[in-house]
Design an enzyme around this catalytic site. Sequence first.
Site, short mmCIF file in Angstrom:
data_model
loop_
_atom_site.label_atom_id
_atom_site.label_comp_id
_atom_site.label_asym_id
_atom_site.label_seq_id
_atom_site.Cartn_x
_atom_site.Cartn_y
_atom_site.Cartn_z
N ASP A 24 51.77 56.99 54.00
CA ASP A 24 53.16 57.41 53.79
C ASP A 24 53.26 58.93 53.76
OD1 ASP A 24 55.82 57.06 53.46
OD2 ASP A 24 55.73 56.34 51.39
N HIS A 41 54.42 61.77 62.64
CA HIS A 41 53.66 60.57 63.03
C HIS A 41 52.49 60.94 63.94
CE1 HIS A 41 56.60 58.22 61.00
NE2 HIS A 41 57.55 58.40 61.88
N LEU A 135 32.44 48.84 62.21
CA LEU A 135 33.65 48.85 61.38
C LEU A 135 34.69 47.95 62.01
CD1 LEU A 135 35.41 50.36 59.09
CD2 LEU A 135 36.18 51.83 60.96
C1 FPP Z 1 55.20 56.38 57.00
O1 FPP Z 1 55.67 57.70 56.89
C2 FPP Z 1 54.56 56.16 58.29
C3 FPP Z 1 54.92 55.21 59.22
C4 FPP Z 1 55.99 54.25 59.02
C5 FPP Z 1 54.26 55.14 60.53
C6 FPP Z 1 52.76 55.29 60.47
C7 FPP Z 1 52.24 55.56 61.82
C8 FPP Z 1 51.21 56.40 62.08
C9 FPP Z 1 50.43 57.11 61.07
C10 FPP Z 1 50.83 56.65 63.48
C11 FPP Z 1 50.29 55.52 64.26
C12 FPP Z 1 49.09 54.86 63.75
C13 FPP Z 1 48.20 54.17 64.51
C14 FPP Z 1 47.18 53.37 63.83
C15 FPP Z 1 48.19 54.19 65.99
P1 FPP Z 1 57.22 57.95 56.71
O2 FPP Z 1 57.82 58.16 58.07
O3 FPP Z 1 57.82 56.83 55.92
O4 FPP Z 1 57.21 59.27 55.91
P2 FPP Z 1 58.31 59.74 54.83
O5 FPP Z 1 58.23 58.80 53.67
O6 FPP Z 1 57.87 61.12 54.48
O7 FPP Z 1 59.65 59.72 55.53
#
Ligand code: FPP
Length: 255
Positions: A24, A41, A135
């Site tokens: 997050d 992201h 892994l």
């Molecule tokens: C949460 O941060 C993150 C997500 C919903 C997306 C996670 C995706 C990645 C890390 C990239 C792709 C991963 C792989 C495995 C290919 P948020 O957007 O909720 O952050 P915020 O709370 O600060 O708004």
Amino acid sequence: MSDPDRATNQPPASIPRHVAIIMDGNGRWAKRRHLPRIAGHRAGVKSVRRVVEQCIGYGIEALTVFAFSTENWRRPQDEVGLLMELFLTALEKEVKKLHQNDVRMQVIGDRSRFPTKLQERIAEAERYTASNRALTFTIAANYGGRWDITQAVRKLGRRIESGEMSADAVTEQLLQSGLALAELPEPDLFIRTGGEQRISNFLLWQLAYTELYFTDTLWPDFGKESFAEALHSFASRQRRFGRTSEQVEEQERAL
Ligand code: FPP
């Protein structure tokens, strides 16, 4: 720094077999830099790569990350679209490297709602890396813990409906065998970055006895040191699984 291993820079005394992570804080990371959310992201993908490498280095057997929840479809349409594109490019770019590092990759969740091309790439990547052993790297995408339990119950329901088994024959073990991560050990350590202290419908069944670790660090900033910190915190805890600490200590002495 009360943990002696941490103070002497030693590797943690016990290493989890399976680590599960809610990544997050990508959006906030980007906002602080006046960048679009997708830049957060993208930086998050780099963090994923770093943690995968760390897991291999520590000899951790399984890593499961929450990339997209069943609730994330509620995000603005353009962010969802860009995330799908990012998954696709990350898959295309990383799969070879994962394979070279003996990593088995799999996706859990309802992938039927993903673009067809993404579904095909996921299936290819899973086939390509299926026999790797260093892994098991699981990406939870369009996943929800309630969805997982529901689909496992549905499988059992069908067997009962067909007369193959009775409702009384349903056991925890049987239900567990229908869940998405049935063949992996349950997570020993759960990490959530970004400051929130919630499970957010992640691995609800599987986290029953997992050690929970929350950090304010935003996911793109979660580096080697942060991961080591989480592992040291895990190593400093006593896992009792319902027993008393005296029982646990006695068992440890007997080993
Ligand atoms: C949460 O941060 C993150 C997500 C919903 C997306 C996670 C995706 C990645 C890390 C990239 C792709 C991963 C792989 C495995 C290919 P948020 O957007 O909720 O952050 P915020 O709370 O600060 O708004």
